[in-house]
Motif scaffolding. Structure first.
Motif, mmCIF file in Angstrom:
data_model
loop_
_atom_site.group_PDB
_atom_site.id
_atom_site.type_symbol
_atom_site.label_atom_id
_atom_site.label_comp_id
_atom_site.label_asym_id
_atom_site.label_seq_id
_atom_site.Cartn_x
_atom_site.Cartn_y
_atom_site.Cartn_z
ATOM 1 N N GLY A 1 -4.041 2.160 5.416
ATOM 2 C CA GLY A 1 -2.825 2.970 5.345
ATOM 3 C C GLY A 1 -1.975 2.825 6.595
ATOM 4 O O GLY A 1 -0.749 2.704 6.521
ATOM 5 N N PHE A 2 -2.617 2.801 7.739
ATOM 6 C CA PHE A 2 -1.921 2.621 9.003
ATOM 7 C C PHE A 2 -1.180 1.286 9.015
ATOM 8 O O PHE A 2 -0.021 1.197 9.409
ATOM 9 N N HIS A 3 -1.840 0.234 8.555
ATOM 10 C CA HIS A 3 -1.243 -1.100 8.567
ATOM 11 C C HIS A 3 -0.153 -1.256 7.501
ATOM 12 O O HIS A 3 0.854 -1.935 7.736
ATOM 13 N N LEU A 4 -0.348 -0.643 6.359
ATOM 14 C CA LEU A 4 0.694 -0.710 5.321
ATOM 15 C C LEU A 4 1.980 -0.044 5.803
ATOM 16 O O LEU A 4 3.075 -0.509 5.493
ATOM 17 N N LYS A 5 1.844 1.044 6.585
ATOM 18 C CA LYS A 5 3.034 1.703 7.138
ATOM 19 C C LYS A 5 3.852 0.745 7.985
ATOM 20 O O LYS A 5 5.077 0.748 7.930
ATOM 21 N N ASP A 6 3.196 -0.090 8.774
ATOM 22 C CA ASP A 6 3.909 -1.064 9.609
ATOM 23 C C ASP A 6 4.633 -2.103 8.762
ATOM 24 O O ASP A 6 5.755 -2.499 9.073
ATOM 25 N N LEU A 7 4.002 -2.553 7.690
ATOM 26 C CA LEU A 7 4.642 -3.531 6.800
ATOM 27 C C LEU A 7 5.847 -2.922 6.092
ATOM 28 O O LEU A 7 6.876 -3.578 5.923
ATOM 29 N N VAL A 8 5.726 -1.658 5.692
ATOM 30 C CA VAL A 8 6.851 -0.962 5.055
ATOM 31 C C VAL A 8 7.984 -0.783 6.063
ATOM 32 O O VAL A 8 9.157 -1.038 5.753
ATOM 33 N N ALA A 9 7.656 -0.375 7.290
ATOM 34 C CA ALA A 9 8.679 -0.158 8.316
ATOM 35 C C ALA A 9 9.436 -1.447 8.630
ATOM 36 O O ALA A 9 10.632 -1.406 8.931
ATOM 37 N N ALA A 10 8.767 -2.587 8.526
ATOM 38 C CA ALA A 10 9.414 -3.877 8.788
ATOM 39 C C ALA A 10 10.207 -4.383 7.590
ATOM 40 O O ALA A 10 10.884 -5.400 7.687
ATOM 41 N N GLY A 11 10.127 -3.672 6.461
ATOM 42 C CA GLY A 11 10.872 -4.069 5.277
ATOM 43 C C GLY A 11 10.218 -5.172 4.469
ATOM 44 O O GLY A 11 10.823 -5.710 3.540
ATOM 45 N N LEU A 12 8.971 -5.518 4.793
ATOM 46 C CA LEU A 12 8.279 -6.581 4.068
ATOM 47 C C LEU A 12 7.555 -6.082 2.830
ATOM 48 O O LEU A 12 7.204 -6.867 1.950
ATOM 49 N N VAL A 13 7.321 -4.777 2.770
ATOM 50 C CA VAL A 13 6.569 -4.161 1.674
ATOM 51 C C VAL A 13 7.265 -2.870 1.278
ATOM 52 O O VAL A 13 7.825 -2.178 2.138
ATOM 53 N N VAL A 14 7.228 -2.565 -0.008
ATOM 54 C CA VAL A 14 7.716 -1.273 -0.495
ATOM 55 C C VAL A 14 6.584 -0.597 -1.262
ATOM 56 O O VAL A 14 5.672 -1.263 -1.754
ATOM 57 N N SER A 15 6.660 0.709 -1.335
ATOM 58 C CA SER A 15 5.690 1.462 -2.122
ATOM 59 C C SER A 15 6.440 2.289 -3.151
ATOM 60 O O SER A 15 7.572 2.704 -2.911
ATOM 61 N N ALA A 16 5.791 2.489 -4.281
ATOM 62 C CA ALA A 16 6.399 3.284 -5.347
ATOM 63 C C ALA A 16 5.295 4.029 -6.082
ATOM 64 O O ALA A 16 4.240 3.457 -6.363
ATOM 65 N N PRO A 17 5.540 5.300 -6.395
ATOM 66 C CA PRO A 17 4.540 6.033 -7.158
ATOM 67 C C PRO A 17 4.446 5.479 -8.586
ATOM 68 O O PRO A 17 5.436 5.044 -9.163
ATOM 69 N N SER A 18 3.236 5.475 -9.093
ATOM 70 C CA SER A 18 2.991 5.046 -10.471
ATOM 71 C C SER A 18 1.879 5.919 -11.027
ATOM 72 O O SER A 18 0.699 5.633 -10.841
ATOM 73 N N GLY A 19 2.290 7.006 -11.672
ATOM 74 C CA GLY A 19 1.305 7.973 -12.142
ATOM 75 C C GLY A 19 0.601 8.610 -10.965
ATOM 76 O O GLY A 19 1.236 9.140 -10.063
ATOM 77 N N ARG A 20 -0.728 8.520 -10.943
ATOM 78 C CA ARG A 20 -1.504 9.084 -9.844
ATOM 79 C C ARG A 20 -1.661 8.112 -8.679
ATOM 80 O O ARG A 20 -2.249 8.449 -7.661
ATOM 81 N N ASN A 21 -1.170 6.906 -8.851
ATOM 82 C CA ASN A 21 -1.335 5.868 -7.830
ATOM 83 C C ASN A 21 -0.045 5.598 -7.087
ATOM 84 O O ASN A 21 1.030 6.009 -7.509
ATOM 85 N N VAL A 22 -0.187 4.886 -6.008
ATOM 86 C CA VAL A 22 0.945 4.316 -5.292
ATOM 87 C C VAL A 22 0.767 2.809 -5.387
ATOM 88 O O VAL A 22 -0.333 2.288 -5.176
ATOM 89 N N ILE A 23 1.825 2.122 -5.750
ATOM 90 C CA ILE A 23 1.785 0.666 -5.866
ATOM 91 C C ILE A 23 2.569 0.079 -4.696
ATOM 92 O O ILE A 23 3.701 0.478 -4.441
ATOM 93 N N TYR A 24 1.948 -0.855 -4.010
ATOM 94 C CA TYR A 24 2.613 -1.572 -2.925
ATOM 95 C C TYR A 24 2.999 -2.955 -3.431
ATOM 96 O O TYR A 24 2.226 -3.603 -4.141
ATOM 97 N N ARG A 25 4.207 -3.373 -3.078
ATOM 98 C CA ARG A 25 4.717 -4.674 -3.486
ATOM 99 C C ARG A 25 5.358 -5.379 -2.295
ATOM 100 O O ARG A 25 5.987 -4.735 -1.447
ATOM 101 N N ALA A 26 5.225 -6.698 -2.277
ATOM 102 C CA ALA A 26 5.910 -7.501 -1.264
ATOM 103 C C ALA A 26 7.399 -7.509 -1.593
ATOM 104 O O ALA A 26 7.793 -7.484 -2.763
ATOM 105 N N VAL A 27 8.230 -7.541 -0.568
ATOM 106 C CA VAL A 27 9.683 -7.626 -0.737
ATOM 107 C C VAL A 27 10.059 -9.094 -0.535
ATOM 108 O O VAL A 27 10.220 -9.561 0.597
ATOM 109 N N TYR A 28 10.153 -9.820 -1.645
ATOM 110 C CA TYR A 28 10.395 -11.262 -1.577
ATOM 111 C C TYR A 28 11.714 -11.632 -0.906
ATOM 112 O O TYR A 28 11.743 -12.599 -0.138
#
Length: 116
Positions: A50-77
């Protein structure tokens, strides 16, 4: 992409866990991955991921989106391609490239002069 954004993206990728997570998300494509799947694949503790995913999101390389009870992380191509473009912007020293451009594919939506 400007130098500041490139440095943020490169800094975010400059850790083994973040690089592995980003590469896994790139391979996963638009379907993305949940943190649980990433924890299993990477073999890292959930809190550390979780700590590392936050850094990837902050850099704009990854986004997260809720999907039901989960959170889905995706690369920002587009951001990934912008970083690659920034790094190769002056390849071949501005001369015509001696290598034929690689064709665009679904996995690599933009062609590059060096075939990468």
């Amino acid at each position: 992409m400007d130098k500041t954004s490139a440095l943020a993206a490169l800094g975010a990728l400059a850790h083994p866990i973040r690089l592995d997570a980003f590469r896994a998300l790139v391979v996963a494509g638009e379907a993305g991955l949940t943190p649980g799947v990433l924890v299993e694949r990477l073999g890292v503790p959930y809190a550390k991921l979780g700590f590392h995913l936050k850094d990837l999101v902050a850099a704009g390389l990854v986004v997260s989106a809720p999907s039901g009870r989960n959170v889905i992380y995706r690369a920002v191509y587009p951001q990934m391609n912008a970083l690659l473009g920034f790094l190769t912007d002056n390849c071949c020293e501005g001369a015509a490239c001696a290598i034929e451009p690689a064709p665009a594919t679904p996995a690599s939506p933009t062609a590059s002069c060096c075939g990468c």
